[in-house]
Design a protein around this motif. Structure first.
Motif, PDB file in Angstrom:
ATOM      1  N   LYS A  41       0.807  -1.212   0.000  1.00 34.67           N
ATOM      2  CA  LYS A  41       0.000   0.000   0.000  1.00 34.67           C
ATOM      3  C   LYS A  41       0.843   1.266   0.000  1.00 34.67           C
ATOM      4  O   LYS A  41       0.503   2.262  -0.650  1.00 34.67           O
ATOM      5  CB  LYS A  41      -0.931  -0.015   1.222  1.00 34.67           C
ATOM      6  N   LYS A  42       1.944   1.288   0.741  1.00 32.73           N
ATOM      7  CA  LYS A  42       2.790   2.483   0.806  1.00 32.73           C
ATOM      8  C   LYS A  42       3.477   2.764  -0.525  1.00 32.73           C
ATOM      9  O   LYS A  42       3.847   3.903  -0.803  1.00 32.73           O
ATOM     10  CB  LYS A  42       3.842   2.334   1.911  1.00 32.73           C
ATOM     11  N   GLY A  43       3.665   1.749  -1.329  1.00 31.34           N
ATOM     12  CA  GLY A  43       4.246   1.952  -2.652  1.00 31.34           C
ATOM     13  C   GLY A  43       5.757   2.010  -2.661  1.00 31.34           C
ATOM     14  O   GLY A  43       6.387   1.590  -3.628  1.00 31.34           O
ATOM     15  N   LYS A  44       6.362   2.554  -1.621  1.00 38.56           N
ATOM     16  CA  LYS A  44       7.815   2.597  -1.541  1.00 38.56           C
ATOM     17  C   LYS A  44       8.231   2.475  -0.085  1.00 38.56           C
ATOM     18  O   LYS A  44       7.434   2.709   0.829  1.00 38.56           O
ATOM     19  CB  LYS A  44       8.374   3.878  -2.160  1.00 38.56           C
ATOM     20  N   ILE A  45       9.481   2.128   0.113  1.00 43.15           N
ATOM     21  CA  ILE A  45       9.967   1.863   1.461  1.00 43.15           C
ATOM     22  C   ILE A  45      10.485   3.150   2.078  1.00 43.15           C
ATOM     23  O   ILE A  45      11.278   3.873   1.468  1.00 43.15           O
ATOM     24  CB  ILE A  45      11.092   0.806   1.426  1.00 43.15           C
ATOM     25  N   THR A  46      10.035   3.456   3.285  1.00 41.07           N
ATOM     26  CA  THR A  46      10.465   4.668   3.986  1.00 41.07           C
ATOM     27  C   THR A  46      11.010   4.301   5.361  1.00 41.07           C
ATOM     28  O   THR A  46      10.738   3.222   5.892  1.00 41.07           O
ATOM     29  CB  THR A  46       9.298   5.654   4.143  1.00 41.07           C
ATOM     30  N   ASP A  47      11.774   5.240   5.922  1.00 39.90           N
ATOM     31  CA  ASP A  47      12.297   5.112   7.292  1.00 39.90           C
ATOM     32  C   ASP A  47      13.053   3.807   7.524  1.00 39.90           C
ATOM     33  O   ASP A  47      12.868   3.130   8.542  1.00 39.90           O
ATOM     34  CB  ASP A  47      11.162   5.245   8.310  1.00 39.90           C
ATOM     35  N   MET A  48      13.898   3.440   6.563  1.00 40.63           N
ATOM     36  CA  MET A  48      14.715   2.243   6.751  1.00 40.63           C
ATOM     37  C   MET A  48      15.830   2.542   7.755  1.00 40.63           C
ATOM     38  O   MET A  48      16.511   3.572   7.657  1.00 40.63           O
ATOM     39  CB  MET A  48      15.325   1.806   5.413  1.00 40.63           C
ATOM     40  N   PRO A  49      16.027   1.661   8.732  1.00 35.23           N
ATOM     41  CA  PRO A  49      16.997   1.951   9.806  1.00 35.23           C
ATOM     42  C   PRO A  49      18.443   1.895   9.320  1.00 35.23           C
ATOM     43  O   PRO A  49      18.857   0.924   8.679  1.00 35.23           O
ATOM     44  CB  PRO A  49      16.718   0.843  10.830  1.00 35.23           C
ATOM     45  N   ILE A  50      19.190   2.947   9.624  1.00 34.96           N
ATOM     46  CA  ILE A  50      20.619   2.955   9.343  1.00 34.96           C
ATOM     47  C   ILE A  50      21.351   3.392  10.610  1.00 34.96           C
ATOM     48  O   ILE A  50      20.758   3.963  11.520  1.00 34.96           O
ATOM     49  CB  ILE A  50      20.998   3.885   8.168  1.00 34.96           C
ATOM     50  N   ALA A  51      22.637   3.100  10.652  1.00 33.50           N
ATOM     51  CA  ALA A  51      23.481   3.500  11.777  1.00 33.50           C
ATOM     52  C   ALA A  51      24.664   4.310  11.247  1.00 33.50           C
ATOM     53  O   ALA A  51      25.064   4.145  10.085  1.00 33.50           O
ATOM     54  CB  ALA A  51      23.977   2.286  12.544  1.00 33.50           C
ATOM     55  N   VAL A  52      25.193   5.188  12.096  1.00 31.48           N
ATOM     56  CA  VAL A  52      26.323   6.034  11.703  1.00 31.48           C
ATOM     57  C   VAL A  52      27.434   5.909  12.741  1.00 31.48           C
ATOM     58  O   VAL A  52      27.180   6.029  13.950  1.00 31.48           O
ATOM     59  CB  VAL A  52      25.907   7.513  11.568  1.00 31.48           C
TER      60      VAL A  52
END
Length: 389
Positions: A41-52
């Motif tokens: 439903k969202k159509g695209k992936i958002t807020d994927m977790p990354i680390a710095v």
């Protein structure tokens, strides 16, 4: 005609008396359509977790971290200021990427030493990995451009000239056919087409196999001696039932706000010939393997890889020649390519002529084989009945 209508009523009763068939035929397209529609439903992936890993801990590194967090595809879940192996935490923390900013990064930039950032991408799933890579690349490219332009401005170059010196020419990308990279618009047609092919295969695989198993085929053979009569008798109930099913499936597109036009005459023609191709393959297997379980098992073996082999998500040109030939024997391959040309490319009847021809050949070959094989079985059954009497 009265006899035909009488037998047709019996066919409907036999269809609806099979609880598994009814559940698969009606439940699968609706249930899976709603389920997959909500999955994508969202159509695209958002807020994927990354680390710095910020070993520099300077205003410049802080600016990079803020820019990464502002990107809609990314969410900075952890910032670590000492050297460490955050990449080892990917399996447990499910980080899609780890960005390492080395010590002395800001100083190296201002002293023109051309420092290097390290980005570790989790490639276990290519879809989020590609979204993350694109997001990180866009952020770092923007920050890099901003730093260079600011350096030129501090050297006395006016803002316009600084921008032009950094970017001597512009590139405009015009993203056609799904410009928003909406994953739902990509996947839903393929998934729904695959489901309906499976449903038609399963439903029609039972028609003659069940008749042979429970002895009803003998009564049909005595009722009429022509195979074409029985093919129409068996196919007509499913044709009547599949029309509202296709309309329900097409209704998922406006329900989930998928901006693809499916209510067109070229699409109706494509759907019609695809339906007949699937039906006749199912009926042919029902005659070749007059056992319900074996017929459905063989058709599932045939249909299970059809989406992967269709060329819809992976180009068929990259597949071995033998696999391409097998894929071209499956109706779904031609249906999905035709669907893309009509709904996505806004094509016409002429654009889908190769796909329509391929589906017509599949339909015709299966029909001829089915007529001949069924006629042989009817003749054999009537001969046995005459001898018995």
């Amino acid at each position: 005609m009265k006899k035909f209508i009488y037998l047709l009523k019996i066919e409907f009763r036999r269809i609806f008396s099979n609880g598994v068939l009814v559940a698969v035929f009606f439940g699968a397209p609706i249930l899976y359509g709603l389920m997959f529609g909500n999955v994508y439903k969202k159509g695209k992936i958002t807020d994927m977790p990354i680390a710095v890993i910020d070993e520099d801990n300077t205003p410049m590194s802080g600016k990079i971290i803020d820019a990464l967090n502002d990107n809609e595809n990314l969410a900075v879940k952890k910032v670590q200021y000492d050297a460490g192996n955050l990449a080892a935490e990917m399996p447990s923390k499910n980080y899609i990427a780890v960005v390492t900013i080395p010590s002395g990064f800001e100083a190296d930039i201002y002293q023109k030493r051309y420092p290097e950032l390290l980005v570790d991408i989790n490639m276990s799933n290519l879809v989020p990995a590609n979204f993350a890579s694109r997001g990180i690349q866009a952020v770092l490219g923007t920050v890099s451009a901003g730093v260079e332009i600011e350096a030129l401005k501090k050297a006395g170059t006016d803002p316009v000239s600084a921008a032009q010196r950094y970017e001597p020419f512009k590139v405009n990308y015009n993203r056609l056919y799904n410009p928003a990279s909406n994953y739902m618009e990509l996947m839903m047609p393929g998934i729904l087409g695959t489901i309906l092919q499976q449903v038609l295969f399963l439903g029609l695989a039972l028609v003659f196999a069940r008749d042979v198993e429970d002895g009803y085929f003998k009564k049909l053979a005595i009722a009429n001696k022509w195979s074409l009569y029985h093919i129409v008798l068996k196919a007509l109930p499913f044709i009547i039932l599949i029309i509202p099913m296709w309309l329900i499936v097409a209704g998922f597109y406006p329900v989930f706000n998928i901006e693809i036009q499916v209510f067109t005459w070229p699409m109706a023609l494509l759907v019609t010939i695809f339906t007949f191709a699937c039906m006749f393959i199912g009926m042919l297997f029902s005659l070749l393997v007059p056992n319900q379980l074996r017929a459905t098992e063989l058709l599932m073996v045939l249909a299970t890889p059809s989406f992967l082999l269709s060329g819809y998500t992976w180009p068929m040109e990259s597949m071995p020649r033998l696999i391409q030939q097998f894929a071209n024997m499956l109706p779904l391959t031609h249906f999905l390519e035709g669907f893309r040309r009509i709904a996505v490319y806004k094509g016409t009847f002429k654009d889908i002529q190769p796909q329509m021809s391929a589906l017509a050949w599949i339909t015709a070959i299966c029909f001829v084989m089915m007529v001949a094989l069924l006629q042989i079985k009817i003749n054999k059954e009537r001969k046995v009945g005459i001898l018995a009497s």
